[in-house]
Scaffold this active site. Sequence first.
Site, PDB file in Angstrom:
ATOM      1  N   ASP A  36      -2.392 -18.413   1.641  1.00 54.76           N
ATOM      2  CA  ASP A  36      -3.296 -19.254   0.835  1.00 54.76           C
ATOM      3  C   ASP A  36      -4.002 -20.283   1.714  1.00 54.76           C
ATOM      4  O   ASP A  36      -5.220 -20.478   1.630  1.00 54.76           O
ATOM      5  CB  ASP A  36      -2.551 -19.908  -0.341  1.00 54.76           C
ATOM      6  CG  ASP A  36      -1.239 -20.555   0.053  1.00 54.76           C
ATOM      7  OD1 ASP A  36      -0.812 -20.405   1.220  1.00 54.76           O
ATOM      8  OD2 ASP A  36      -0.629 -21.228  -0.802  1.00 54.76           O
ATOM      9  N   LYS A  39       3.445 -14.948   3.740  1.00 50.95           N
ATOM     10  CA  LYS A  39       3.781 -15.788   2.579  1.00 50.95           C
ATOM     11  C   LYS A  39       5.296 -15.964   2.615  1.00 50.95           C
ATOM     12  O   LYS A  39       6.015 -15.639   1.652  1.00 50.95           O
ATOM     13  CB  LYS A  39       3.281 -15.105   1.292  1.00 50.95           C
ATOM     14  CG  LYS A  39       3.406 -15.940   0.033  1.00 50.95           C
ATOM     15  CD  LYS A  39       2.414 -17.083  -0.062  1.00 50.95           C
ATOM     16  CE  LYS A  39       2.690 -17.928  -1.294  1.00 50.95           C
ATOM     17  NZ  LYS A  39       1.895 -19.185  -1.327  1.00 50.95           N
ATOM     18  N   ASP A  71     -12.336  -9.303   4.375  1.00 51.88           N
ATOM     19  CA  ASP A  71     -13.553  -9.350   3.550  1.00 51.88           C
ATOM     20  C   ASP A  71     -14.069 -10.795   3.505  1.00 51.88           C
ATOM     21  O   ASP A  71     -15.266 -11.047   3.612  1.00 51.88           O
ATOM     22  CB  ASP A  71     -13.290  -8.871   2.114  1.00 51.88           C
ATOM     23  CG  ASP A  71     -13.617  -7.389   1.930  1.00 51.88           C
ATOM     24  OD1 ASP A  71     -13.492  -6.640   2.923  1.00 51.88           O
ATOM     25  OD2 ASP A  71     -13.989  -6.985   0.820  1.00 51.88           O
ATOM     26  N   ASP A  79      -6.426  -7.067   4.269  1.00 50.78           N
ATOM     27  CA  ASP A  79      -7.534  -6.485   3.506  1.00 50.78           C
ATOM     28  C   ASP A  79      -8.383  -7.606   2.911  1.00 50.78           C
ATOM     29  O   ASP A  79      -9.612  -7.621   3.036  1.00 50.78           O
ATOM     30  CB  ASP A  79      -6.959  -5.599   2.390  1.00 50.78           C
ATOM     31  CG  ASP A  79      -8.057  -4.964   1.553  1.00 50.78           C
ATOM     32  OD1 ASP A  79      -9.043  -4.478   2.144  1.00 50.78           O
ATOM     33  OD2 ASP A  79      -7.940  -4.970   0.313  1.00 50.78           O
ATOM     34  N   TYR A 120       0.824  -1.209   0.000  1.00 51.45           N
ATOM     35  CA  TYR A 120       0.000   0.000   0.000  1.00 51.45           C
ATOM     36  C   TYR A 120       0.860   1.262   0.000  1.00 51.45           C
ATOM     37  O   TYR A 120       0.465   2.284  -0.547  1.00 51.45           O
ATOM     38  CB  TYR A 120      -0.907   0.028   1.233  1.00 51.45           C
ATOM     39  CG  TYR A 120      -2.200  -0.721   1.083  1.00 51.45           C
ATOM     40  CD1 TYR A 120      -2.215  -2.101   1.006  1.00 51.45           C
ATOM     41  CD2 TYR A 120      -3.416  -0.047   1.038  1.00 51.45           C
ATOM     42  CE1 TYR A 120      -3.405  -2.791   0.887  1.00 51.45           C
ATOM     43  CE2 TYR A 120      -4.610  -0.724   0.921  1.00 51.45           C
ATOM     44  CZ  TYR A 120      -4.610  -2.093   0.839  1.00 51.45           C
ATOM     45  OH  TYR A 120      -5.786  -2.772   0.718  1.00 51.45           O
TER      46      TYR A 120
HETATM   47  C1  IPM Z   1     -10.558  -1.221   3.469  1.00 51.41           C
HETATM   48  C2  IPM Z   1     -10.723  -0.743   2.055  1.00 51.41           C
HETATM   49  C3  IPM Z   1      -9.545   0.147   1.689  1.00 51.41           C
HETATM   50  C4  IPM Z   1      -8.279  -0.694   1.793  1.00 51.41           C
HETATM   51  C5  IPM Z   1      -9.651   0.816   0.320  1.00 51.41           C
HETATM   52  C6  IPM Z   1     -10.938   1.604   0.174  1.00 51.41           C
HETATM   53  C7  IPM Z   1      -8.462   1.668   0.027  1.00 51.41           C
HETATM   54  O1  IPM Z   1     -10.875  -1.812   1.179  1.00 51.41           O
HETATM   55  O2  IPM Z   1     -10.518  -0.374   4.387  1.00 51.41           O
HETATM   56  O3  IPM Z   1     -10.463  -2.427   3.686  1.00 51.41           O
HETATM   57  O4  IPM Z   1      -7.918  -1.391   0.844  1.00 51.41           O
HETATM   58  O5  IPM Z   1      -7.635  -0.635   2.835  1.00 51.41           O
HETATM   59 MN    MN Z   2     -10.939  -3.753   2.134  1.00 45.24          MN
END
Ligand code: IPM
Ligand code: MN
Length: 364
Positions: free
Chosen positions: A221, A189, A249, A245, A142
Amino acid sequence: MKKKIVILPGDGIGKEVTTEGKRVLETIASLFGHQFEYDEATIGHDAIEATGNPLPDETLAKLKNCDAILFGAVGHPKYDNDPSLKVRPEQGLLKMRKELGLYANLRPIKLFDELLQASAIKPEILKGSDILFFRELTGDVYFGEKGRKDDGNTAYDVMIYQRYEVERIAHKAFQAARTRKNKVTSVDKANVLESSRLWRAVVQEIGKLYPDVELEHQFIDSAAMKLIQNPRSFDVVLTGNLFGDILTDEASQIAGSMGMLASASVGDSVGLYEPIHGSAHDITGKGIANPLASILSAALLLDISFGLKEEAETIIKAVEKALALGFRTADIADAETDRAKILNTQAMGSLIVDQLMVSVKENQ
Ligand code: IPM
Ligand code: MN
């Protein structure tokens, strides 16, 4: 208690959900006798439209001068469909994280029993899952060097970690594990990446300072697979920015819906609290977004930044109660949900406010 809170709605459904998060904070303040003062600021697409800058100086100044931040989301489809745009809403978020030193992103994945059926995963696999992610937030690809060469035909993003960056978040993860089930799973990793080998070596070192906490390492993985296969085997998960990240999710499906998950970003100074869902432009303006993640973010804010445990617990209980009474927003409703109990954003906020008032009265 007297505190200054900045509301940072951002883009898309960010505005709708933070409105409800703020109402809950106001209710808590009046029920428990606190004085919270609010200010608002812009970020993301909204801020680009107004000033050309996704994180205006005025916003940053406000954020540096408050006790906690309740944030919505940033993003707009316009940018997603056009990778050539140079100024982007997400830059505001990343710059804010860096400028405020928010290096630790805590994402608790807790399944409300009432939502067992809302997940695509079998209830018997999910039941009892309770995971706390520590995602490193100000390093990795990032923030590593990025660029193009060969006339734009080659692009790179450097994955980079420094020892101190791993140390400080590792300490936080081990300390948190001590208040939970005493287990840390570090995800990397290291079989391929040099930055992961440094990550793993540093985590091993820090782990020695916490001999009472069990430490295991998994490759990203395999961790992605085990998370779905056996979510109960995880307690605290410690990982880098990009892996965190993606994994969080994925883990949101353990909680039934992204619409339920709150997160805290903490570090050097002020804390920032936000849902893990994004700006969701497909449902923006329809008033149907689930405000519970923002409301639970407000609970995390009270707990972590202000140390107001009872107030935070009262909010969580109110959410549990609303779910137990059968109320849902569209994203967490299923075939069994009574259609009359599917609420819009505002109505869900009002229900939580009502539940808060009832529960405080009952305890008097
Ligand atoms: C999160 C989001 C952000 C990230 C994006 C919007 C830049 O997906 O907070 O998880 O990747 O960190
Ligand atoms: Mn995210």
